[in-house]
Design an enzyme around this catalytic site. Structure first.
Site, PDB file in Angstrom:
ATOM      1  CG  HIS A  16      -4.338  -3.276   7.077  1.00 21.39           C
ATOM      2  ND1 HIS A  16      -5.350  -2.714   6.349  1.00 21.39           N
ATOM      3  CD2 HIS A  16      -3.208  -2.680   6.619  1.00 21.39           C
ATOM      4  CE1 HIS A  16      -4.865  -1.820   5.495  1.00 21.39           C
ATOM      5  NE2 HIS A  16      -3.569  -1.781   5.647  1.00 21.39           N
ATOM      6  CB  CYS A  25      -2.333  -3.239   0.447  1.00 21.33           C
ATOM      7  SG  CYS A  25      -1.660  -1.564   0.526  1.00 21.33           S
ATOM      8  CG  HIS A  29       0.859  -3.096   4.847  1.00 16.65           C
ATOM      9  ND1 HIS A  29      -0.041  -3.986   4.307  1.00 16.65           N
ATOM     10  CD2 HIS A  29       0.290  -1.875   4.762  1.00 16.65           C
ATOM     11  CE1 HIS A  29      -1.114  -3.329   3.885  1.00 16.65           C
ATOM     12  NE2 HIS A  29      -0.947  -2.036   4.157  1.00 16.65           N
ATOM     13  CG  HIS A  31      -1.179   2.006   7.173  1.00 16.13           C
ATOM     14  ND1 HIS A  31      -0.501   2.500   6.083  1.00 16.13           N
ATOM     15  CD2 HIS A  31      -1.890   0.941   6.715  1.00 16.13           C
ATOM     16  CE1 HIS A  31      -0.796   1.789   5.016  1.00 16.13           C
ATOM     17  NE2 HIS A  31      -1.628   0.822   5.378  1.00 16.13           N
ATOM     18  CG  HIS A  75       1.554  -1.063  18.980  1.00 13.30           C
ATOM     19  ND1 HIS A  75       1.288   0.258  19.265  1.00 13.30           N
ATOM     20  CD2 HIS A  75       2.817  -1.108  18.529  1.00 13.30           C
ATOM     21  CE1 HIS A  75       2.366   0.972  19.001  1.00 13.30           C
ATOM     22  NE2 HIS A  75       3.315   0.174  18.545  1.00 13.30           N
ATOM     23  CD  GLU A 136      -4.247   2.911   4.481  1.00 14.47           C
ATOM     24  OE1 GLU A 136      -5.336   2.388   4.798  1.00 14.47           O
ATOM     25  OE2 GLU A 136      -3.703   2.735   3.379  1.00 14.47           O
TER      26      GLU A 136
END
Length: 150
Positions: A16, A25, A29, A31, A75, A136
């Site tokens: 995201h 952020c 990137h 998680h 994914h 997260e």
């Protein structure tokens, strides 16, 4: 018989970016999310029911959460559809990537509310969503409780 809470844990990888954010952020990137889903209900007492003693079959809960959350978000890359990220989303989709456009900033706080709504719609009438925990990172997570959202 009294109420019992049961929890099933899930994991999925999602990318995201937070449009307009003033830190790292803002960049795309990902998680390794961990989602704990807790439901509450009374265990089945019908001795003729093959699920005697269960609040809900863990397999049934798994099916709901996989279909609504894990199989959709795993994914994939999530962007707020109300930002210029839609241009990047189109480019990624055109290159065969899985992209999800949502109408919120894809923070853990907003994602967990979205997940709660999706799971609640699919639960049997006698089973209630009690809480969600969306982790997260190793040290950061958001929690949602039905009692806080009644």
């Amino acid at each position: 018989m009294g109420l019992i809470r049961i929890t099933k844990q899930f994991s999925f990888e999602t990318g995201h970016a937070l449009y307009g954010y003033d830190g790292k952020c803002k960049n795309v990137h990902g998680h390794s999310y961990k989602l704990a889903v807790t439901v509450i209900g009374e265990p089945i007492t019908d001795v003729d029911n093959v699920k005697l003693g269960m609040v809900i079959d863990f397999g049934d809960l798994k099916k709901i959460v996989k279909q609504e959350i894990v199989d959709v978000f795993d994914h994939a890359t999530v962007f707020n559809k109300n930002t210029p990220h839609v241009e990047l989303a189109k480019e990624l989709k055109d290159r065969g990537h899985t992209v999800i456009l949502v109408d919120y900033q894809p923070t853990s706080e907003n994602m967990i509310q979205d997940f709660a709504a999706k799971i609640q719609k699919r639960l049997p009438e006698h089973i209630k969503l009690f809480s969600l925990r969306l982790q997260e990172t190793e040290t950061s997570y958001a929690e949602w409780y039905a009692s806080d959202n009644a």
